[in-house]
Design an enzyme around this catalytic site. Sequence first.
Site, PDB file in Angstrom:
ATOM      1  N   LYS A 100       0.848  -1.190   0.000  1.00 43.01           N
ATOM      2  CA  LYS A 100       0.000   0.000   0.000  1.00 43.01           C
ATOM      3  C   LYS A 100       0.889   1.247   0.000  1.00 43.01           C
ATOM      4  CE  LYS A 100      -3.719  -2.602   0.753  1.00 43.01           C
ATOM      5  NZ  LYS A 100      -4.861  -2.747  -0.175  1.00 43.01           N
ATOM      6  N   HIS A 134      -8.310 -15.721  -2.733  1.00 40.47           N
ATOM      7  CA  HIS A 134      -8.865 -14.951  -1.621  1.00 40.47           C
ATOM      8  C   HIS A 134     -10.223 -15.531  -1.233  1.00 40.47           C
ATOM      9  CE1 HIS A 134      -6.075 -11.361  -1.731  1.00 40.47           C
ATOM     10  NE2 HIS A 134      -5.661 -12.145  -2.707  1.00 40.47           N
ATOM     11  N   HIS A 181      -6.644 -13.573  -7.398  1.00 36.27           N
ATOM     12  CA  HIS A 181      -7.471 -12.583  -6.715  1.00 36.27           C
ATOM     13  C   HIS A 181      -8.878 -12.637  -7.294  1.00 36.27           C
ATOM     14  CE1 HIS A 181      -8.979  -8.828  -5.050  1.00 36.27           C
ATOM     15  NE2 HIS A 181      -7.961  -8.858  -4.215  1.00 36.27           N
ATOM     16  N   ARG A 182      -9.869 -12.391  -6.439  1.00 32.80           N
ATOM     17  CA  ARG A 182     -11.272 -12.530  -6.867  1.00 32.80           C
ATOM     18  C   ARG A 182     -11.943 -11.179  -7.112  1.00 32.80           C
ATOM     19  NH1 ARG A 182     -14.714 -14.230  -1.429  1.00 32.80           N
ATOM     20  NH2 ARG A 182     -13.847 -12.654  -0.036  1.00 32.80           N
TER      21      ARG A 182
END
EC number: 4.1.1.39
Length: 440
Positions: free
Chosen positions: A165, A317, A284-285
């Site tokens: 991040k 995930h 990743h979903r």
Amino acid sequence: VGFKAGVKDYRLTYYTPDYPTKDTDILAAFRMTPQPGVPPEEAGAAVAAESSTGTWTTVWTDGLTSLDRYKGRCYDIEPVSGEDKQYIAYLAYPLDLFEEGSVTNLFTSIVGNVFGFKALRALRLEDLRIPPAYSKTFIGPPHGIQVERDKLNKYGRPLLGCTIKPKLGLSAKNYGRAVYECLRGGLDFTKDDENVNSQPFMRWRDRFLFVAEALFKAQAETGEIKGHYLNATAGTCEEMMKRAVFARELGAPIVMHDYLTGGFTANTSLAFYCRDNGLLLHIHRAMHAVIDRQRNHGIHFRVLAKALRMSGGDHIHAGTVVGKLEGEREVTLGFVDLLRDDYIEKDRSRGIYFTQDWVSMPGVLPVASGGIHVWHMPALTEIFGDDSVLQFGGGTLGHPWGNAPGAVANRVASEACVQARNEGRDLAREGNEIIREACK
């Protein structure tokens, strides 16, 4: 001869309550809310018809094939307890309706056309039973849980990760610096956010190069194998494969794909490449809640999870139960078992409508990610067990002393919880005390 034009009720052909399901049938459980005045038998039959051989009227070419062999069937309907005029319709589809090894074709057939049907106010696909005769035609996870542990030489604990991040805006060099600090601090993985692809502020090749440098530096200093989920998702399959090839050439151990926005066809192509070239594949979903969040309409995530296990992925995930994103404990554990285990018994209390036998298909590691931090570690360890990835983005990078201390905190908390569990301590009751002891 014998053809009679006209429109007739779907239930006359597609509602077959006496049908004995076959071991080779694909079974589906739909939660349906018919329009007022539409009998549930007609609604269930309409779904079966429109997702298999039927159309709105009788056609003369029906006589050129065997409808009894190819049609989908609604073989049972049960009312939903506590819901007015809502039903679970059970459908059976013969295996010949589907192309082998194609999640794309499976979904196009079963959910491609029926969700806008006039006879229904709402429709949700709750579960699918995939027979071994069909699941064996799929690649499945490129490597699976045991092979991943052997590649990483990490056993007996959950794996730890961190999403870098801010997800957007960092330069490639600063991004690589954050990766290095997290991995040096004790994490096993760092991760590209799902929407980090190749934007003007950080092109994919620059990111891959700086991340690879961080990866190898952290490995040399810690003596542990490290990984970063390099997001290969792109606007075309060709570009996606180019990025995966470059990741392999750099010596990276794992790449990443957004399987719903990227599509099942692209995902399966990438899974084949990963298996052939020794790359792990993190999934990743992104976009899943558009499909699965509404309780009465859409597709439940357990179906999307089964689809991913067939299409190919080593991680996916799966919610957290305890973090910022939605997820009910028993239902989440239900699809976590569907991802990891070989044989899962029917259990309606966990949302599992059918017994699922994956035979020899490798398992997928569930990833808990989204709003979690060290104080969640006891609960996460208890809920997900060892075969999981616990991913702390803000829970690492938000540490007041910086990224590396945040990573250290997560690693220390995880190892303390695993040790306490192995000693027989109650993580649910003593979790906070265990974390405080580990801080000393």
